[in-house]
Enzyme design. Structure first.
Site, PDB file in Angstrom:
ATOM      1  N   ASP A 144       0.873  -1.160   0.000  1.00 52.39           N
ATOM      2  CA  ASP A 144       0.000   0.000   0.000  1.00 52.39           C
ATOM      3  C   ASP A 144       0.922   1.224   0.000  1.00 52.39           C
ATOM      4  O   ASP A 144       2.128   1.103   0.237  1.00 52.39           O
ATOM      5  CB  ASP A 144      -0.895  -0.020   1.243  1.00 52.39           C
ATOM      6  CG  ASP A 144      -1.792   1.192   1.325  1.00 52.39           C
ATOM      7  OD1 ASP A 144      -2.411   1.542   0.304  1.00 52.39           O
ATOM      8  OD2 ASP A 144      -1.862   1.814   2.403  1.00 52.39           O
ATOM      9  N   ASP A 146       0.080   5.292   0.929  1.00 53.80           N
ATOM     10  CA  ASP A 146       0.003   6.286   1.997  1.00 53.80           C
ATOM     11  C   ASP A 146      -0.059   5.598   3.355  1.00 53.80           C
ATOM     12  O   ASP A 146      -0.907   4.735   3.591  1.00 53.80           O
ATOM     13  CB  ASP A 146      -1.216   7.188   1.800  1.00 53.80           C
ATOM     14  CG  ASP A 146      -1.111   8.475   2.586  1.00 53.80           C
ATOM     15  OD1 ASP A 146       0.006   8.825   2.999  1.00 53.80           O
ATOM     16  OD2 ASP A 146      -2.135   9.135   2.803  1.00 53.80           O
TER      17      ASP A 146
END
Length: 306
Positions: free
Chosen positions: A27, A29
């Site tokens: 992932d 952020d």
């Protein structure tokens, strides 16, 4: 390698994990960056993984950037990443509509320019992007004219979301043959200092409520996002690890797809939440328990530099 649950990933365990997998899904952020700043050590980790022969992909529920925009941001932050290694919900939504749903028509878009661009790249025209202020009264809203070529409604992040857009989406979706796609269901977007703003999931739920229909969700934890990676790269789930900061999206995606999972504590979810899920013994919560956790993905650096 026997995969335990919610163990701290350190020492020999790191090397065991590295030996057991060929593919890393990250992932973005909260995992490799926060806002416009790379998390210390994150670029070195992903770059060294590649140098050591691992395949690295970036999977994000954010629909506000195209693949190219993500690759440009990564380059500025020191990550070695190709556009083709980025799988965001804007791109994956376009893949779904073009190749799975085989859409023949336009999209009424509740979303931004990046989502519109990804759809246009595969030949799908969009209408509805940008501000759409309300006018008139209830009769005007109920009788608002529609584009007869629209065959799908797509809901992503849209800072211009309005009552008029909600009314138009309802009208389009009154046609049972009109497709309904939501990029993701993240309800809150966390900001620095403990602040948050409403996420795309709030908009998707509003349209679902008005239309009395459920959207086809593209992003994590939906299986489809991983399917996109598999269809393009043929990766083996048993030799793949998902690294994320959210239990209800990243870790649950990994569990849904048979991947090993690592929670990093640099983002949204906390270790006590994972432990609470583990101790609940509730089937609906056990999928949100990671196999491993780290304080930061920089914890992998010593093993990669050795």
């Amino acid at each position: 390698m026997a995969v335990s649950k919610c163990s701290r990933l350190s020492g020999p365990l790191i090397q065991e994990l590295l030996d057991s997998v060929d593919n890393f899904l990250f992932d973005c952020d909260g995992v490799i960056w926060r806002g416009d700043q790379a998390i210390p050590g994150a670029p070195e980790v992903t770059n060294l993984l590649k140098k050591n022969g691992k395949r690295v992909f970036f999977v994000t529920n954010n629909s506000t950037k195209t693949r190219e925009m993500y690759a440009e941001k990564m380059a500025k932050l020191g990550f070695v990443a190709k556009t083709e290694e980025v799988f965001g919900t804007a791109y994956c939504s376009a893949v779904y509509l073009k190749h799975i749903a085989k859409l023949d028509g336009k999209v009424y878009l509740i979303g931004g320019n990046a989502l519109s661009k990804e759809l246009q790249k595969v030949g799908i025209q969009t209408v509805g992007a940008g501000p759409d202020p309300v006018f008139g009264g209830q009769s005007d809203w109920a009788d608002v004219p529609l584009d007869p070529e629209v065959k799908a409604v797509v809901v992503g992040f849209d800072e211009h979301f309005s009552y008029m857009k909600l009314s138009k989406a309802l009208k389009y979706l009154d046609n049972p043959d009109c497709l309904f796609v939501g990029t993701n269901t993240d309800s809150r977007l966390p900001l620095e200092g403990g602040r948050a703003v409403p996420g795309t999931g709030c908009l998707v739920r509003a349209v679902e409520t008005a239309a009395q229909r459920k959207a086809q969700i593209i992003g994590k934890p939906s299986h489809f996002m991983f399917d996109c990676v598999v269809s393009e790269y043929g990766i083996d789930p048993a030799r793949t690890v998902m690294v994320g900061d959210r239990l209800d999206t990243d870790i649950l995606l990994g569990s849904n797809c048979g991947l090993k999972t690592v929670l990093t504590l640099t983002g949204v979810s906390h270790l006590d939440e994972a432990i609470a899920h583990q101790e609940s013994h509730c089937p609906e919560r056990t999928g949100m328990v990671p196999n491993y956790y780290v304080e930061t993905i920089a914890d992998l650096l010593p093993a990669l530099q050795g």
